[in-house]
Motif scaffolding. Structure first.
Motif, PDB file in Angstrom:
ATOM      1  N   PRO A 227       0.852  -1.197   0.000  1.00  0.00           N
ATOM      2  CA  PRO A 227       0.000   0.000   0.000  1.00  0.00           C
ATOM      3  C   PRO A 227       0.882   1.240   0.000  1.00  0.00           C
ATOM      4  O   PRO A 227       1.547   1.523   0.998  1.00  0.00           O
ATOM      5  CB  PRO A 227      -0.793  -0.148   1.310  1.00  0.00           C
ATOM      6  N   TYR A 228       0.912   1.957  -1.118  1.00  0.00           N
ATOM      7  CA  TYR A 228       1.935   2.988  -1.304  1.00  0.00           C
ATOM      8  C   TYR A 228       1.446   4.400  -1.001  1.00  0.00           C
ATOM      9  O   TYR A 228       2.128   5.167  -0.333  1.00  0.00           O
ATOM     10  CB  TYR A 228       2.478   2.908  -2.729  1.00  0.00           C
ATOM     11  N   TYR A 229       0.294   4.768  -1.551  1.00  0.00           N
ATOM     12  CA  TYR A 229      -0.297   6.065  -1.247  1.00  0.00           C
ATOM     13  C   TYR A 229      -1.675   5.828  -0.646  1.00  0.00           C
ATOM     14  O   TYR A 229      -2.462   5.030  -1.172  1.00  0.00           O
ATOM     15  CB  TYR A 229      -0.444   6.917  -2.509  1.00  0.00           C
ATOM     16  N   GLY A 230      -1.976   6.532   0.438  1.00  0.00           N
ATOM     17  CA  GLY A 230      -3.278   6.375   1.055  1.00  0.00           C
ATOM     18  C   GLY A 230      -3.664   7.614   1.816  1.00  0.00           C
ATOM     19  O   GLY A 230      -2.825   8.471   2.130  1.00  0.00           O
ATOM     20  N   GLY A 231      -4.936   7.720   2.141  1.00  0.00           N
ATOM     21  CA  GLY A 231      -5.391   8.866   2.909  1.00  0.00           C
ATOM     22  C   GLY A 231      -6.858   8.745   3.243  1.00  0.00           C
ATOM     23  O   GLY A 231      -7.554   7.843   2.764  1.00  0.00           O
ATOM     24  N   GLY A 232      -7.315   9.657   4.078  1.00  0.00           N
ATOM     25  CA  GLY A 232      -8.711   9.636   4.486  1.00  0.00           C
ATOM     26  C   GLY A 232      -9.232  11.024   4.758  1.00  0.00           C
ATOM     27  O   GLY A 232      -8.459  11.978   4.952  1.00  0.00           O
TER      28      GLY A 232
END
Length: 335
Positions: A227-232
């Motif tokens: 999982p390389y780029y993530g956000g919320g």
């Protein structure tokens, strides 16, 4: 590497134990088209067979200096080779290129130490863990407090979708980095990642009653998921959406036969570092090594550098639409 070499380049990368997803030929296309940086993807061959690869890109910035690295925008890099002789030949070619370009420094983002006499940066670690074939065992291996957060997300009835476009992902990701006070990558960059790596690049979005809460872009390589780029969004925390998201990715990966979950790079003693430790992952140091060419010391472009404190505070106050417009012009020079 020329376009006609890309297929055999990737065949070597898939079979070389030292190679990572970030050694793949597609990064040349992504970096050149997304950021307009010059690249040199060097390979060594014998009797027509590739024996080693070294992807390099040059960044020249008024704000952040001039360097040659393997590989900017990637957490791993350096030489992937079948022997020490091949490694030395490729490294020497890179040093000669760095001298020719008159860069400040040459950077290799190694997973293991290579040069004992090169300056290094003791800043980054990575988190990697073997997945059990039994999904329930993976859940039980998560420490109790973190496991409770995962179960909370499950109880809330959160759902996951696999997206083919980046819209929901970019909304969640840009919301998150804006709160952190760091510049956002352009939509074009993420579109190129998805187009270039196709099924090896996956977008998973978590939602509640159709409302986007969090999203993650993951890479698949051999038997690994990263999982390389993530956000919320701001609301994601209320629903334990990020906790559920990473468990859902882990669960899906286990179902599909993947053996290693690579939680990726974090800076020591940061929020993301603590978050990954809470999942029961052990930190493994990364060995970023530098060959100084014109520079007298290694750079420090980390957001934790005190001189960027005012910039971060100012950035957090910008309207997100403005930050999303300006951010790509800054982040392209950071690498």
């Amino acid at each position: 590497m020329q376009p006609e070499d890309s297929e055999r380049w990737d065949q070597f990368v898939l079979t070389c134990p030292e190679a990572t997803f970030f050694h793949k030929a597609g990064w040349k296309n992504v970096i050149e088209r997304a950021f307009n940086h010059k690249t040199w993807f060097l390979y060594a061959e014998c009797n027509g067979e590739i024996q080693g690869v070294l992807p390099l890109a040059e960044i020249k910035s008024f704000l952040f200096g001039h360097f040659l690295g393997s590989l900017p925008f990637c957490v791993y890099g350096g030489v992937a080779a079948c022997s020490d002789t091949v490694r030395e030949r490729l490294e020497q070619a890179a040093i000669e290129l760095a001298d020719k370009l008159k860069v400040d420094y040459l950077e290799f983002r190694n997973m293991k130490p290579v040069h004992q006499n090169w300056p290094t940066k003791d800043l980054y670690v990575t988190f990697r863990k073997t997945l059990d074939a039994d999904i329930e065992k993976n859940l039980l291996e998560i420490p109790r407090k973190q496991r409770a957060m995962v179960r909370k997300g499950i109880k809330f009835g959160l759902k996951s979708d696999i997206d083919e476009d980046i819209e929901r992902f970019f909304f969640a990701y840009s919301s998150s980095v804006h709160r952190l006070g760091t510049p956002v990558f352009s939509k074009k960059y993420f579109q190129l990642l998805k187009q270039t790596f196709a099924q090896d690049c996956e977008l998973m979005t978590i939602h509640k009653n159709g409302v986007t809460l969090s999203s993650v872009m993951s890479f698949y390589f051999r038997n690994e998921v990263l999982p390389y780029y993530g956000g919320g969004t701001v609301e994601a925390r209320n629903w334990a959406a990020s906790d559920f998201m990473y468990w859902e990715l882990m669960r899906r990966s286990c179902e599909n036969g993947y053996k290693t979950f690579d939680f990726g790079r974090s800076k020591r003693d940061t929020g993301s570092y603590s978050f990954k430790k809470n999942w029961g992952f052990e930190a493994q140091p990364l060995h970023y090594e530098y060959k100084l060419i014109k520079a007298s010391h290694i750079p420090n472009h980390s957001p934790s550098n005190p001189k960027y404190k005012y910039f971060i505070q100012t950035w957090q106050k910008l309207p997100r639409s403005v930050a999303n417009w300006i951010g790509p012009f800054i982040v392209k020079s950071l690498g």
